[in-house]
Scaffold this active site. Structure first.
Site, short mmCIF file in Angstrom:
data_model
loop_
_atom_site.label_atom_id
_atom_site.label_comp_id
_atom_site.label_asym_id
_atom_site.label_seq_id
_atom_site.Cartn_x
_atom_site.Cartn_y
_atom_site.Cartn_z
N ASP A 11 35.75 -20.63 -2.86
CA ASP A 11 35.15 -19.27 -3.41
C ASP A 11 36.20 -18.51 -4.20
O ASP A 11 37.36 -18.43 -3.65
CB ASP A 11 34.63 -18.44 -2.20
CG ASP A 11 33.52 -19.25 -1.54
OD1 ASP A 11 32.95 -20.26 -2.05
OD2 ASP A 11 32.96 -18.56 -0.59
N GLU A 130 21.62 -19.52 -1.33
CA GLU A 130 21.95 -18.65 -0.18
C GLU A 130 21.02 -18.19 0.67
O GLU A 130 20.13 -17.43 0.31
CB GLU A 130 22.77 -17.40 -0.95
CG GLU A 130 23.88 -17.71 -1.74
CD GLU A 130 24.39 -16.75 -2.61
OE1 GLU A 130 23.65 -15.64 -2.47
OE2 GLU A 130 25.27 -17.03 -3.27
#
Length: 253
Positions: A11, A130
């Site tokens: 990330d 997500e």
């Protein structure tokens, strides 16, 4: 069970590798290229870069990182975050990405899945989800790094995305992300039974037995690993040894 790819999830909040818990409380960890090179040397199968604030600020900052990584790392690379249109996708692929991951753009305009699949080939189009369980007791697809509700039921969304041309699904449990408490097995099972394309699971890996829990679930083709690798709770070597011991098919290194 399909052959499992071990994927390091990186990330990015440019220029740093970051990690949080349930997509919050981000902590800077260092140079993402150094982590990518480390995991490559240790036998990782793939790298997944995601710019976690790109969609929020309508930008994509990964081009330079990808270009630098591909000079030293020779495994497939998937890139996500801030890919708003076909031009952005082409730019990422030209920089060295093998696949692109779409989330926010696909939720806002699902036709981008169809268009990107036709133009660049469906094999390089990944739908990233997500997923967070809501008060109505179903998993809702979020976007903008777990900040925004879409109102979409994850199960309905994965079916639509497959029909539109996505040839891989990456599902991340927001509830489990960064917690190292294990995968959301119920979520993984429901998504797996709803699609025929390969499924990559992310969010919650903390111990080797968490991987064993995935053994009997169809369609799983990859495990995206973040915190457990970044904080040295697990290593690529230990994961490989465990998979061999449990007869979980993995790629040879």
């Amino acid at each position: 069970m399909k052959t499992i790819r071990l994927i390091s999830r990186l990330d990015i909040k440019a220029p740093f590798l970051v990690k949080g818990v349930q997509f919050e409380g981000l902590r800077k960890l260092g140079d993402p290229n150094e982590y990518a090179l480390k995991y490559y040397k240790n036998g990782i199968d793939e790298i997944f870069y995601i710019d976690i604030v790109a969609s929020l600020y309508n930008r994509n900052t990964l081009t330079d990182i990808i270009s630098k990584t591909t000079k030293e790392v020779f495994v497939p690379i998937t890139v996500g975050g801030g890919l708003r249109n076909l031009f952005d996708i082409e730019k990422a692929l030209r920089a060295g990405a093998d696949k692109v991951s779409l989330n926010t753009a696909a939720i806002k305009d699902p036709n981008i899945i169809n268009e990107a699949s036709k133009r660049f080939g469906s094999s390089c189009i990944v739908l990233s989800i997500e997923a967070k369980k809501n008060k109505q007791n179903y998993w809702e697809a979020y976007y903008d790094n777990g900040r925004e509700h879409s109102g979409l039921n994850v199960i309905d969304w994965v079916k639509e995305a497959e029909n539109r041309g996505a040839r891989e699904i990456l599902v991340t449990s927001v509830d489990r992300d960064g917690t190292r408490k294990g995968f959301d097995i119920e979520l993984v099972e429901k998504v797996s039974s709803s699609i025929t394309v390969p499924l990559v699971v992310s969010g919650g890996l903390g111990k080797l037995d968490d991987i064993t829990q995935l053994k009997m679930i169809d369609n799983i083709s990859g495990i995206a690993i973040g915190s457990s690798l970044h904080y040295d709770d697990l290593s690529v070597k230990k994961i490989r040894e465990h998979c061999k011991h449990e007869d979980i098919p993995i790629r040879q290194f």
